[in-house]
Design a protein around this motif. Structure first.
Motif, short mmCIF file in Angstrom:
data_model
loop_
_atom_site.label_atom_id
_atom_site.label_comp_id
_atom_site.label_asym_id
_atom_site.label_seq_id
_atom_site.Cartn_x
_atom_site.Cartn_y
_atom_site.Cartn_z
N LYS A 1 44.05 53.68 2.33
CA LYS A 1 44.91 53.37 1.19
C LYS A 1 45.33 54.68 0.55
N CYS B 1 41.95 49.74 -7.53
CA CYS B 1 40.70 49.22 -6.96
C CYS B 1 39.48 49.69 -7.74
N THR C 1 34.18 51.97 -2.94
CA THR C 1 33.04 51.15 -3.36
C THR C 1 31.81 52.03 -3.59
N GLN D 1 47.60 52.86 -4.14
CA GLN D 1 46.91 51.63 -3.76
C GLN D 1 45.44 51.66 -4.16
N SER D 2 44.85 52.83 -4.17
CA SER D 2 43.41 52.98 -4.42
C SER D 2 43.04 52.95 -5.89
N ASP E 1 38.19 51.62 1.54
CA ASP E 1 37.45 50.70 0.67
C ASP E 1 35.99 51.12 0.56
#
Length: 64
Positions: A8, A16, A51, A12-13, A47
């Motif tokens: 990403k 998140c 995370t 886009q990140s 991701d």
């Protein structure tokens, strides 16, 4: 853009992890942000790295 679905870009990140893209850019310069990949001139996150970074920021009280 997303070369293979795993990566990403900054725009886009950022949502998140609850940040603005500019904040992620700043964290890349000063340190302390999520790990990223530099592929050519582009920066990408996964991701998993987002995370892991968010988990490292977990706290159990406001005094931490």
């Amino acid at each position: 853009m997303n070369p293979n679905g795993k990566f990403k870009d900054t725009a886009q990140s950022a949502p998140c992890v609850g940040l603005k893209p500019r904040t992620l850019e700043k964290l890349r310069c000063i340190g302390g942000g999520p790990e990223y990949y530099k592929l050519g001139r582009k920066v990408y996150y996964t991701d998993e790295t987002l995370t892991a970074w968010a988990e490292s920021r977990r706290r159990t009280s406001t005094s931490q």
